[in-house]
Write an enzyme that holds these catalytic residues in place. Sequence first.
Site, PDB file in Angstrom:
ATOM      1  N   HIS A  60     112.829 -98.328 -63.872  1.00  0.00           N
ATOM      2  CA  HIS A  60     113.548 -97.844 -62.689  1.00  0.00           C
ATOM      3  C   HIS A  60     114.704 -96.936 -63.142  1.00  0.00           C
ATOM      4  CE1 HIS A  60     112.137-101.414 -59.958  1.00  0.00           C
ATOM      5  NE2 HIS A  60     111.139-100.684 -60.432  1.00  0.00           N
ATOM      6  N   GLU A  62     117.969 -97.093 -62.855  1.00  0.00           N
ATOM      7  CA  GLU A  62     119.147 -97.684 -63.513  1.00  0.00           C
ATOM      8  C   GLU A  62     118.878 -97.893 -65.001  1.00  0.00           C
ATOM      9  OE1 GLU A  62     117.591 -98.661 -60.805  1.00  0.00           O
ATOM     10  OE2 GLU A  62     118.843 -99.813 -59.434  1.00  0.00           O
ATOM     11  N   CYS A  94     116.941-104.717 -62.004  1.00  0.00           N
ATOM     12  CA  CYS A  94     117.933-103.759 -62.478  1.00  0.00           C
ATOM     13  C   CYS A  94     119.344-104.340 -62.384  1.00  0.00           C
ATOM     14  CB  CYS A  94     117.854-102.471 -61.670  1.00  0.00           C
ATOM     15  SG  CYS A  94     116.365-101.547 -62.047  1.00  0.00           S
ATOM     16  N   ALA A 164     102.599 -73.787 -38.207  1.00  0.00           N
ATOM     17  CA  ALA A 164     102.940 -72.358 -38.321  1.00  0.00           C
ATOM     18  C   ALA A 164     102.323 -71.633 -37.128  1.00  0.00           C
ATOM     19  CB  ALA A 164     102.400 -71.784 -39.632  1.00  0.00           C
ATOM     20  N   ARG A 194     105.045 -79.642 -49.612  1.00  0.00           N
ATOM     21  CA  ARG A 194     103.895 -80.432 -50.095  1.00  0.00           C
ATOM     22  C   ARG A 194     104.279 -81.263 -51.325  1.00  0.00           C
ATOM     23  NH1 ARG A 194      98.876 -76.000 -49.773  1.00  0.00           N
ATOM     24  NH2 ARG A 194      98.703 -75.983 -47.491  1.00  0.00           N
ATOM     25  N   THR A 206      90.076 -78.600 -39.288  1.00  0.00           N
ATOM     26  CA  THR A 206      90.742 -77.707 -40.252  1.00  0.00           C
ATOM     27  C   THR A 206      89.963 -77.663 -41.562  1.00  0.00           C
ATOM     28  OG1 THR A 206      92.891 -78.117 -39.261  1.00  0.00           O
ATOM     29  CG2 THR A 206      92.888 -77.373 -41.550  1.00  0.00           C
ATOM     30  N   ASP A 210      88.694 -73.990 -42.305  1.00  0.00           N
ATOM     31  CA  ASP A 210      89.573 -73.272 -43.250  1.00  0.00           C
ATOM     32  C   ASP A 210      89.156 -73.393 -44.715  1.00  0.00           C
ATOM     33  OD1 ASP A 210      90.996 -72.901 -40.969  1.00  0.00           O
ATOM     34  OD2 ASP A 210      92.906 -73.666 -41.735  1.00  0.00           O
ATOM     35  N   SER A 313      97.439 -85.535 -31.433  1.00  0.00           N
ATOM     36  CA  SER A 313      97.249 -86.986 -31.305  1.00  0.00           C
ATOM     37  C   SER A 313      98.413 -87.738 -31.970  1.00  0.00           C
ATOM     38  CB  SER A 313      95.884 -87.426 -31.833  1.00  0.00           C
ATOM     39  OG  SER A 313      95.858 -87.400 -33.219  1.00  0.00           O
TER      40      SER A 313
HETATM   41  N1  LIG Z   1      98.784 -72.430 -38.482  1.00  0.00           N
HETATM   42  C1  LIG Z   1      98.758 -73.706 -38.814  1.00  0.00           C
HETATM   43  O1  LIG Z   1      99.812 -74.316 -39.092  1.00  0.00           O
HETATM   44  C2  LIG Z   1      97.460 -74.400 -38.904  1.00  0.00           C
HETATM   45  C3  LIG Z   1      96.349 -73.908 -38.278  1.00  0.00           C
HETATM   46  N2  LIG Z   1      95.175 -74.597 -38.305  1.00  0.00           N
HETATM   47  C4  LIG Z   1      94.020 -74.091 -37.542  1.00  0.00           C
HETATM   48  O2  LIG Z   1      93.650 -75.102 -36.601  1.00  0.00           O
HETATM   49  C5  LIG Z   1      92.255 -75.041 -36.366  1.00  0.00           C
HETATM   50  C6  LIG Z   1      91.664 -76.441 -36.402  1.00  0.00           C
HETATM   51  O3  LIG Z   1      92.246 -77.244 -35.398  1.00  0.00           O
HETATM   52  P1  LIG Z   1      91.355 -78.308 -34.612  1.00  0.00           P
HETATM   53  O4  LIG Z   1      90.040 -77.689 -34.305  1.00  0.00           O
HETATM   54  O5  LIG Z   1      92.157 -78.833 -33.524  1.00  0.00           O
HETATM   55  O6  LIG Z   1      91.016 -79.388 -35.730  1.00  0.00           O
HETATM   56  P2  LIG Z   1      91.832 -80.559 -36.451  1.00  0.00           P
HETATM   57  O7  LIG Z   1      92.091 -80.145 -37.855  1.00  0.00           O
HETATM   58  O8  LIG Z   1      92.952 -81.040 -35.641  1.00  0.00           O
HETATM   59  O9  LIG Z   1      90.691 -81.666 -36.537  1.00  0.00           O
HETATM   60  C7  LIG Z   1      90.282 -82.307 -35.361  1.00  0.00           C
HETATM   61  C8  LIG Z   1      89.165 -83.251 -35.696  1.00  0.00           C
HETATM   62  O10 LIG Z   1      89.655 -84.299 -36.527  1.00  0.00           O
HETATM   63  C9  LIG Z   1      88.948 -85.481 -36.232  1.00  0.00           C
HETATM   64  N3  LIG Z   1      89.876 -86.563 -35.854  1.00  0.00           N
HETATM   65  C10 LIG Z   1      89.790 -87.821 -36.299  1.00  0.00           C
HETATM   66  N4  LIG Z   1      90.768 -88.552 -35.782  1.00  0.00           N
HETATM   67  C11 LIG Z   1      91.490 -87.757 -34.993  1.00  0.00           C
HETATM   68  C12 LIG Z   1      92.619 -87.962 -34.191  1.00  0.00           C
HETATM   69  N5  LIG Z   1      93.253 -89.146 -34.121  1.00  0.00           N
HETATM   70  N6  LIG Z   1      93.093 -86.939 -33.495  1.00  0.00           N
HETATM   71  C13 LIG Z   1      92.513 -85.739 -33.560  1.00  0.00           C
HETATM   72  N7  LIG Z   1      91.436 -85.485 -34.313  1.00  0.00           N
HETATM   73  C14 LIG Z   1      90.925 -86.495 -35.034  1.00  0.00           C
HETATM   74  C15 LIG Z   1      88.001 -85.164 -35.057  1.00  0.00           C
HETATM   75  O11 LIG Z   1      86.763 -84.817 -35.633  1.00  0.00           O
HETATM   76  P3  LIG Z   1      85.719 -85.916 -36.109  1.00  0.00           P
HETATM   77  O12 LIG Z   1      85.232 -86.562 -34.864  1.00  0.00           O
HETATM   78  O13 LIG Z   1      84.735 -85.078 -36.830  1.00  0.00           O
HETATM   79  O14 LIG Z   1      86.411 -86.857 -36.984  1.00  0.00           O
HETATM   80  C16 LIG Z   1      88.613 -83.926 -34.457  1.00  0.00           C
HETATM   81  O15 LIG Z   1      87.673 -83.126 -33.793  1.00  0.00           O
HETATM   82  C17 LIG Z   1      91.677 -74.136 -37.428  1.00  0.00           C
HETATM   83  O16 LIG Z   1      91.315 -72.920 -36.836  1.00  0.00           O
HETATM   84  C18 LIG Z   1      92.805 -73.905 -38.404  1.00  0.00           C
HETATM   85  O17 LIG Z   1      92.773 -72.612 -38.952  1.00  0.00           O
HETATM   86  C19 LIG Z   1      95.082 -75.769 -38.969  1.00  0.00           C
HETATM   87  C20 LIG Z   1      96.159 -76.293 -39.615  1.00  0.00           C
HETATM   88  C21 LIG Z   1      97.438 -75.658 -39.636  1.00  0.00           C
HETATM   89  N1  LIG Z   2      97.631 -70.369 -42.165  1.00  0.00           N
HETATM   90  C1  LIG Z   2      98.797 -70.999 -42.395  1.00  0.00           C
HETATM   91  C2  LIG Z   2      98.844 -72.379 -42.677  1.00  0.00           C
HETATM   92  N2  LIG Z   2      97.701 -73.080 -42.687  1.00  0.00           N
HETATM   93  C3  LIG Z   2      97.582 -74.427 -43.255  1.00  0.00           C
HETATM   94  O1  LIG Z   2      97.436 -74.341 -44.654  1.00  0.00           O
HETATM   95  C4  LIG Z   2      96.093 -74.717 -45.000  1.00  0.00           C
HETATM   96  C5  LIG Z   2      95.594 -73.865 -46.140  1.00  0.00           C
HETATM   97  O2  LIG Z   2      96.189 -74.326 -47.303  1.00  0.00           O
HETATM   98  P1  LIG Z   2      95.762 -73.733 -48.731  1.00  0.00           P
HETATM   99  O3  LIG Z   2      94.259 -73.601 -48.736  1.00  0.00           O
HETATM  100  O4  LIG Z   2      96.284 -74.753 -49.722  1.00  0.00           O
HETATM  101  O5  LIG Z   2      96.432 -72.409 -48.884  1.00  0.00           O
HETATM  102  C6  LIG Z   2      95.312 -74.520 -43.741  1.00  0.00           C
HETATM  103  O6  LIG Z   2      94.107 -75.234 -43.710  1.00  0.00           O
HETATM  104  C7  LIG Z   2      96.287 -75.021 -42.727  1.00  0.00           C
HETATM  105  O7  LIG Z   2      96.388 -76.437 -42.776  1.00  0.00           O
HETATM  106  N3  LIG Z   2     100.059 -72.948 -42.907  1.00  0.00           N
HETATM  107  C8  LIG Z   2     101.206 -72.227 -42.902  1.00  0.00           C
HETATM  108  O8  LIG Z   2     102.287 -72.783 -43.123  1.00  0.00           O
HETATM  109  N4  LIG Z   2     101.168 -70.910 -42.625  1.00  0.00           N
HETATM  110  C9  LIG Z   2     100.019 -70.274 -42.371  1.00  0.00           C
HETATM  111  O9  LIG Z   2     100.056 -69.060 -42.136  1.00  0.00           O
HETATM  112 ZN   LIG Z   3     115.045-101.810 -60.238  1.00  0.00          ZN
END
Ligand SMILES: NC(=O)C1=CN([C@@H]2O[C@H](COP(=O)(O)OP(=O)(O)OC[C@H]3O[C@@H](n4cnc5c(N)ncnc54)[C@H](OP(=O)(O)O)[C@@H]3O)[C@@H](O)[C@H]2O)C=CC1
Ligand SMILES: Nc1c(N[C@@H]2O[C@H](COP(=O)(O)O)[C@@H](O)[C@H]2O)[nH]c(=O)[nH]c1=O
Ligand SMILES: [Zn+2]
Length: 375
Positions: A60, A62, A94, A164, A194, A206, A210, A313
């Site tokens: 740890h 300390e 500790c 984002a 991260r 996602t 993605d 969710s």
């Molecule tokens: N700009 C940004 O910051 C980001 C943008 N994106 C964009 O978002 C889009 C994807 O979003 P989306 O389609 O909503 O998908 P999500 O990534 O939110 O995934 C949703 C899927 O996850 C599964 N799931 C399991 N448990 C849960 C729960 N408790 N709540 C919700 N989903 C659950 C379900 O599929 P199953 O039934 O198959 O388990 C559901 O359909 C992409 O186009 C990506 O590019 C994504 C991340 C960051």
């Molecule tokens: N496009 C986008 C984000 N997208 C998030 O980052 C993931 C991609 O991560 P990586 O493959 O490690 O580069 C993507 O699936 C989504 O969760 N995030 C952001 O802060 N800004 C952005 O413009």
């Molecule tokens: Zn300790």
Amino acid sequence: MSSLTEIDQRYMAAAERLARRGLGRVWPNPSVAALIVRDDAGGQSYIAGRGVTSRPGMAHAEVNALTQAGEAARGATCYVTLEPCSHFGRTPPCANALMNAGVKRVVIGMLDPNPRVSGRGVRMLEAAGVEVVVGVRENTIRHLYTGFSLRQLKHRPEVFLKIAVSRDGYIGRKGCGQVRISGDLSMRKVHGFRAAYDAILVGSGTALADDPQLTCRLPGLSGRSPVRVVVDRCARLPLDSKLVRTCVDVAVWLLCGNDAPVERIEALGAAGVNIIRVPATESGIAPSVILSALATRGITRVMVEGGARLASSFLSAELVDDLCVVTGDIEIGAGGISALHGLELANVMSGPTFERVGAGLFGPDRYIYLRRRGA
Ligand SMILES: NC(=O)C1=CN([C@@H]2O[C@H](COP(=O)(O)OP(=O)(O)OC[C@H]3O[C@@H](n4cnc5c(N)ncnc54)[C@H](OP(=O)(O)O)[C@@H]3O)[C@@H](O)[C@H]2O)C=CC1
Ligand SMILES: Nc1c(N[C@@H]2O[C@H](COP(=O)(O)O)[C@@H](O)[C@H]2O)[nH]c(=O)[nH]c1=O
Ligand SMILES: [Zn+2]
């Protein structure tokens, strides 16, 4: 000349900065830092030893600080961000190490949040004649230990949601996979976030759209990538996805339903993905179930990176502790994907749940950082 309390504040602030650097690295343990401080022959204080929590099972903070200080610890003050432990776990207490080293005074940021042990380290030290001060910089230090506390008290990790959005409020464009919304500086900040989390979580939507990596790719910090977790009820994650292809280097955990197809589970398991089967319903795997499964495996801090459905969710279940919204300097226009599903991001941000604790610019992008009220 500084008063004693000013000196205490300064050294504790230094310990706090050191402890912050260990976030995301030592789960399930808390990231603690300790400084051994004493006066030199001229009466000036100096740091004779500094230590941070080692990887689980190792020393740890300390003990690391005492080892560095050696004999200089005798008669010194120890500044430590969290109450010294009082139990024999994987390492001896500790509190004993500090007493045995002859430390005269211990200044503590915050008591251990676990009610079963909270205050015991202090009592052990005081019983041995060590002067103890508790609560220096507690108002900021306690945020370092939100995840550690929540895991012990509520069996869930701390949840940080990062979204984002484009200037017109979208997170992507339908059918286009990853759309770059954030600028270079924002992306570096995201990778820094991260590194400070134990795990990063995305939904299957996602993962499929993605093909993300979800690693920390800051120079020199690739070893700080979090465990990558996909919530994927039917275990649809492709074997040739970047996540699966790299899962030997950086762990991938796949949370799927108990009824996910066996052949998918076997194929992903054989590729090195850690399969975690949990109860699921038609609407997915409940956020409380996801978090409990992560807490069971030692995760104290998780960053949710989307997408819209998963983020919504977690917000609806009131299981988001910190929320960062980055608005990039682009417009998406036709085909844009709304940031949330069934919720309005602007309402979430201005509603009663969160309070704004920070805002500013990451280059051309604006960010707003919110925290659950009362946290
Ligand atoms: N700009 C940004 O910051 C980001 C943008 N994106 C964009 O978002 C889009 C994807 O979003 P989306 O389609 O909503 O998908 P999500 O990534 O939110 O995934 C949703 C899927 O996850 C599964 N799931 C399991 N448990 C849960 C729960 N408790 N709540 C919700 N989903 C659950 C379900 O599929 P199953 O039934 O198959 O388990 C559901 O359909 C992409 O186009 C990506 O590019 C994504 C991340 C960051
Ligand atoms: N496009 C986008 C984000 N997208 C998030 O980052 C993931 C991609 O991560 P990586 O493959 O490690 O580069 C993507 O699936 C989504 O969760 N995030 C952001 O802060 N800004 C952005 O413009
Ligand atoms: Zn300790």
